[in-house]
Design a protein around this motif. Structure first.
Motif, mmCIF file in Angstrom:
data_model
loop_
_atom_site.group_PDB
_atom_site.id
_atom_site.type_symbol
_atom_site.label_atom_id
_atom_site.label_comp_id
_atom_site.label_asym_id
_atom_site.label_seq_id
_atom_site.Cartn_x
_atom_site.Cartn_y
_atom_site.Cartn_z
ATOM 1 N N VAL A 146 0.827 -1.216 0.000
ATOM 2 C CA VAL A 146 0.000 0.000 0.000
ATOM 3 C C VAL A 146 0.859 1.264 0.000
ATOM 4 O O VAL A 146 0.342 2.357 -0.194
ATOM 5 N N ASP A 147 2.187 1.104 0.188
ATOM 6 C CA ASP A 147 3.069 2.289 0.140
ATOM 7 C C ASP A 147 3.489 2.523 -1.303
ATOM 8 O O ASP A 147 4.641 2.342 -1.686
ATOM 9 N N ILE A 148 2.520 2.897 -2.120
ATOM 10 C CA ILE A 148 2.796 3.000 -3.550
ATOM 11 C C ILE A 148 1.992 4.140 -4.152
ATOM 12 O O ILE A 148 0.869 4.427 -3.716
ATOM 13 N N ALA A 149 2.606 4.818 -5.078
ATOM 14 C CA ALA A 149 1.914 5.880 -5.818
ATOM 15 C C ALA A 149 2.255 5.685 -7.284
ATOM 16 O O ALA A 149 3.338 5.169 -7.602
ATOM 17 N N ARG A 150 1.351 6.038 -8.191
ATOM 18 C CA ARG A 150 1.673 5.864 -9.600
ATOM 19 C C ARG A 150 1.738 7.209 -10.299
ATOM 20 O O ARG A 150 0.986 8.129 -9.963
ATOM 21 N N ILE A 151 2.672 7.306 -11.189
ATOM 22 C CA ILE A 151 2.921 8.534 -11.947
ATOM 23 C C ILE A 151 2.865 8.173 -13.419
ATOM 24 O O ILE A 151 3.367 7.117 -13.814
ATOM 25 N N ALA A 152 2.243 9.011 -14.232
ATOM 26 C CA ALA A 152 2.229 8.762 -15.680
ATOM 27 C C ALA A 152 2.652 10.029 -16.405
ATOM 28 O O ALA A 152 2.099 11.108 -16.148
ATOM 29 N N VAL A 153 3.640 9.899 -17.261
ATOM 30 C CA VAL A 153 4.078 11.023 -18.093
ATOM 31 C C VAL A 153 3.364 10.859 -19.424
ATOM 32 O O VAL A 153 3.542 9.853 -20.119
ATOM 33 N N ILE A 154 2.507 11.830 -19.748
ATOM 34 C CA ILE A 154 1.582 11.692 -20.866
ATOM 35 C C ILE A 154 2.148 12.317 -22.144
ATOM 36 O O ILE A 154 2.651 13.443 -22.114
ATOM 37 N N GLY A 155 2.073 11.545 -23.237
ATOM 38 C CA GLY A 155 2.407 12.101 -24.542
ATOM 39 C C GLY A 155 3.894 12.296 -24.784
ATOM 40 O O GLY A 155 4.299 13.219 -25.457
ATOM 41 N N VAL A 156 4.743 11.401 -24.250
ATOM 42 C CA VAL A 156 6.191 11.509 -24.466
ATOM 43 C C VAL A 156 6.491 11.284 -25.952
ATOM 44 O O VAL A 156 5.914 10.396 -26.578
ATOM 45 N N ALA A 157 7.379 12.102 -26.523
ATOM 46 C CA ALA A 157 7.755 11.931 -27.933
ATOM 47 C C ALA A 157 8.317 10.527 -28.124
ATOM 48 O O ALA A 157 9.160 10.066 -27.353
ATOM 49 N N ASP A 158 7.830 9.833 -29.152
ATOM 50 C CA ASP A 158 8.236 8.438 -29.360
ATOM 51 C C ASP A 158 9.491 8.362 -30.206
ATOM 52 O O ASP A 158 9.485 7.869 -31.333
ATOM 53 N N LYS A 159 10.593 8.891 -29.662
ATOM 54 C CA LYS A 159 11.856 8.795 -30.397
ATOM 55 C C LYS A 159 12.972 8.387 -29.435
ATOM 56 O O LYS A 159 12.846 8.561 -28.214
ATOM 57 N N PRO A 160 14.049 7.812 -29.956
ATOM 58 C CA PRO A 160 15.116 7.276 -29.092
ATOM 59 C C PRO A 160 15.614 8.321 -28.100
ATOM 60 O O PRO A 160 15.723 9.503 -28.425
ATOM 61 N N GLY A 161 15.904 7.858 -26.861
ATOM 62 C CA GLY A 161 16.521 8.728 -25.886
ATOM 63 C C GLY A 161 15.573 9.309 -24.860
ATOM 64 O O GLY A 161 16.006 9.764 -23.793
ATOM 65 N N MET A 162 14.277 9.282 -25.122
ATOM 66 C CA MET A 162 13.341 9.932 -24.197
ATOM 67 C C MET A 162 13.209 9.162 -22.882
ATOM 68 O O MET A 162 13.254 9.739 -21.793
ATOM 69 N N ALA A 163 13.070 7.844 -22.963
ATOM 70 C CA ALA A 163 12.956 7.041 -21.742
ATOM 71 C C ALA A 163 14.226 7.181 -20.910
ATOM 72 O O ALA A 163 14.166 7.267 -19.676
ATOM 73 N N HIS A 164 15.369 7.257 -21.597
ATOM 74 C CA HIS A 164 16.633 7.415 -20.862
ATOM 75 C C HIS A 164 16.657 8.741 -20.119
ATOM 76 O O HIS A 164 17.001 8.799 -18.927
ATOM 77 N N LYS A 165 16.247 9.798 -20.798
ATOM 78 C CA LYS A 165 16.264 11.127 -20.171
ATOM 79 C C LYS A 165 15.419 11.125 -18.890
ATOM 80 O O LYS A 165 15.840 11.639 -17.853
ATOM 81 N N LEU A 166 14.247 10.516 -18.971
ATOM 82 C CA LEU A 166 13.322 10.479 -17.833
ATOM 83 C C LEU A 166 13.912 9.697 -16.656
ATOM 84 O O LEU A 166 13.979 10.209 -15.529
ATOM 85 N N PHE A 167 14.372 8.488 -16.916
ATOM 86 C CA PHE A 167 14.815 7.643 -15.798
ATOM 87 C C PHE A 167 16.205 7.999 -15.292
ATOM 88 O O PHE A 167 16.533 7.735 -14.125
#
Ligand SMILES: C[C@@H](O)[C@H](N)C(=O)O
Ligand SMILES: C[C@@H](O)[C@H](N)C(=O)O
Lengths: 159, 159
Positions: B12-33
């Motif tokens: 129950v110690d959990i929260a969810r976050i959603a980043v909406i509409g991320v550009a679908d090109k290489p490098g974006m997931a890396h930048k975020l994490f």
């Protein structure tokens, strides 16, 4: 927990299916996966993320040989699921970093995504667990991806 | 592979976050994490499913204590990610069925979803691996969910 990456795995016998706009009410996910289980369709990754406008997209992966049957089953269910469409793709492959103690190492996912980003490889889907981080990428990029991820985690490339 | 369900876990110690509409090109997931890892934010589940219109939504879960900091980091990144919004919720809980040989048993996911459906519990997010199927559900339903899933898999309810 000390991070221990055991290796990099990949799978090219994979296809992804997405059921678009499933009604976001209890029982819908059950209806979908019961219909697939009743036909003995093995499902690998199941992903349901945040939806849009009161509906959710449910994605999952199957082996290439099960793709056609799975899509046919879903087409027959779209009305019951309140869904608008079923999309699928088989020009994909899965690459995974397997290890222990992932959950406590925020940097592992970042490193894997970095390896793919530096190669200009686009990430189509992401699914993670305590012991594994999996990405679906374009099939033609799988060789480059495996080499790049091995190098990034300084793994013996013969793994 | 014989299906062996070891138990039901919940968090129950959990929260969810959603980043909406991320550009679908290489490098974006890396930048975020990378931005999250650099600040030592532990991330649990990461989910990126099929997108809409050339963008992707990237969802992940953090502990409740990390929620505010993680959202602040992302707000500062929205432009670089080409994203339109960040959404979050903490009125959720995670329930997981843990076992071995999941991947070869299409019926396990269906059974778990059935247990939740019969209780009228809505599934907000789904994430699976070979050894675990996890669902995010409304926090107030967690007790009922754990009991229903224990019963469905005929596990000793004291686990
Ligand atoms: C979309 C689907 O997961 C639905 N919320 C359910 O509980 O079945
Ligand atoms: C959306 C995001 O995953 C993007 N496709 C990337 O590769 O980083």
């Amino acid at each position: 927990e000390k991070m221990v990456i055991k290796g990099v795995a990949h799978d090219v016998d994979i296809a992804r299916i997405a059921v678009i706009g499933v009604a976001d009410k209890p029982g819908m996910a059950h209806k979908l996966f019961k219909a697939l289980a009743d036909q003995g369709i093995n499902v690998d990754i199941i992903l349901q993320s945040i939806g849009r406008g009161g509906t959710k997209d449910i994605s999952f992966t199957v082996s290439k040989s099960n793709l056609k049957q799975a899509v046919d089953i879903i087409k027959g269910l779209l009305d019951e699921l309140g869904a608008t469409d079923v999309k699928y793709a088989e020009d994909i492959a899965k690459i995974s970093v397997v290890g222990a103690g992932m959950a406590n190492n925020p940097g592992i996912a970042s490193l894997m995504f970095e390896a793919l980003a530096e190669e200009g490889i686009n990430i189509e889907m992401i699914s993670t667990s305590e012991i594994k981080i999996s990405c679906l990428i374009p099939k033609e990029d799988i060789e480059r991806a495996v080499k790049a991820v091995h190098k990034k985690f300084q793994l013996d490339s013969v793994a």
